[in-house]
Enzyme design. Structure first.
Site, mmCIF file in Angstrom:
data_model
loop_
_atom_site.group_PDB
_atom_site.id
_atom_site.type_symbol
_atom_site.label_atom_id
_atom_site.label_comp_id
_atom_site.label_asym_id
_atom_site.label_seq_id
_atom_site.Cartn_x
_atom_site.Cartn_y
_atom_site.Cartn_z
ATOM 1 N N PHE A 208 0.787 -1.085 -0.091
ATOM 2 C CA PHE A 208 0.008 0.160 -0.004
ATOM 3 C C PHE A 208 0.907 1.396 0.004
ATOM 4 C CE2 PHE A 208 -2.256 -3.092 2.482
ATOM 5 C CZ PHE A 208 -3.576 -3.108 1.859
ATOM 6 N N ASP A 209 0.367 2.297 -0.591
ATOM 7 C CA ASP A 209 0.863 3.568 -0.410
ATOM 8 C C ASP A 209 0.292 4.230 0.684
ATOM 9 O OD1 ASP A 209 2.060 6.314 -0.881
ATOM 10 O OD2 ASP A 209 0.360 6.839 -2.116
#
Length: 357
Positions: A208-209
């Site tokens: 995930f960012d």
């Protein structure tokens, strides 16, 4: 008026009645299926499951079929699909992710055979029902357990996502994904990697960012509008104030719940789920707020990588995630080039700048 019929139920009462009726329906269905003998695992109840809705173009490679649809129209497209319904479709960008979800399910069923808290994959597509046979044949060819289909015959399937209690929606259609995000459903547009890489068969790996994916875009707005120095100052001043949640926070939470089920069985070192935070933030200048936010949510992330603006692609090559979520297209494209399957989350201020560019 006195003596008239019974009063109409209030909205809250009507909702409770609806839930009771739904429970009764599920109980009746379960009683029926419990009397049937099958080696195939049965889908869990939607209210217990983590429902991942996947479009047919995300699950399978339908590039040629899409070309026929766009150039020759829907009738030729349906005819082509029917003529080739015994030709197995090749995997699409979400295929390996779905396979990894099903491996997690298999492990959960070994440890918790009567528990329904696991992934439920739903094929959510605007394909016509006549195309369904080829999709079913391909799903069965690969041994996928996808029992729930929603085929809307050319209409947008987005309205059904809520009815299916969807936790995550993956599609190759950016407009439908945008529509789902605006409806408050965690969603992303899938992009195929430009290189073939090997993916883990034994561990679901999700990257995930941070900003505008797990967290809100409040800090990203400051970067875009006031620059990096003001951003660093803002993050240090607000280090102990948790960031607001972003569109994928709920999915990370879902993964965390399943991880804890493995930890409870002393399987932490052999857990089939691993999560990664891959952020352009700098650790010393703006990383503490991110980690403290996750802690305040009661969430763990297995690995946190703060890149201080460096490209994400080379790091993702080492991680080899089944899926990488990011809100900025240049990170998606960089990941693609080096062989990572990426999913664009169209949320936050970065979308405005992307469109204007």
């Amino acid at each position: 008026m006195s003596g008239s019929g019974p009063e109409a139920p209030q909205p809250g009462e009507a909702a409770e009645v609806g839930l009771r009726e739904a429970e009764q329906d599920w109980a009746a269905a379960k009683a029926f299926y419990d009397n049937l003998v099958s080696k195939r695992p049965r889908p869990p109840k939607p209210q217990h499951a983590i429902t991942v809705a996947v479009s047919s173009r995300a699950l399978f490679d339908l590039v040629e079929e899409r070309r026929i649809y766009e150039e020759q129209g829907v009738e030729k497209y349906v005819e082509y699909q029917q003529d080739n319904e015994n030709v197995t479709l090749k995997p699409g960008p979400a295929f390996h992710f779905v396979k990894a979800l099903e491996h997690v399910n298999a492990r959960l069923l070994e440890l918790y055979p009567d528990d329904e808290e696991r992934f439920d994959i739903v094929l959510m597509t605007n394909n016509h029902a006549q195309v369904g046979v080829r999709l079913i044949n391909s799903i069965n060819h690969y041994g996928l357990t996808i029992e729930r289909f929603c085929m809307t015959g050319g209409k947008s399937p987005i309205g059904y996502l809520t009815a299916y209690l969807t936790n995550l929606y993956l599609s190759a259609d950016s407009e439908k994904v945008q529509e789902a995000i605006e409806a408050g459903i965690a969603s992303a547009t899938m992009f195929t990697a430009n290189k073939d890489v090997a993916y883990s068969d034994t561990q679901l790996r999700v990257a995930f960012d941070g900003d505008a994916v797990l967290f809100s875009d409040e800090s990203e707005q400051i970067v875009k509008e006031q620059g990096l120095d003001r951003f660093f100052e803002h993050e240090q001043l607000n280090e102990n104030k948790p960031l607001a949640q972003g569109p994928l926070k709920g999915f990370l939470e879902d993964l965390g719940k399943l991880q804890k089920k493995f930890y409870a069985k002393n399987e932490r070192l052999n857990c089939p789920i691993r999560t990664f935070l891959v952020t352009a933030r700098s650790a010393a200048s703006s990383g503490a707020r991110v980690l403290k936010t996750l802690r305040s949510w009661g969430l763990e992330i297995d690995e946190a990588l703060f890149l201080a603006g460096a490209p994400k692609g080379p790091i993702l090559v080492k991680i080899r995630p089944h899926i990488f979520f990011d809100d900025q297209m240049f990170h998606i494209e960089g990941a693609q080039k080096l062989g990572t399957i990426a999913a664009h989350v169209p949320y936050g201020v970065a979308q405005k700048y992307h469109k204007s560019a």
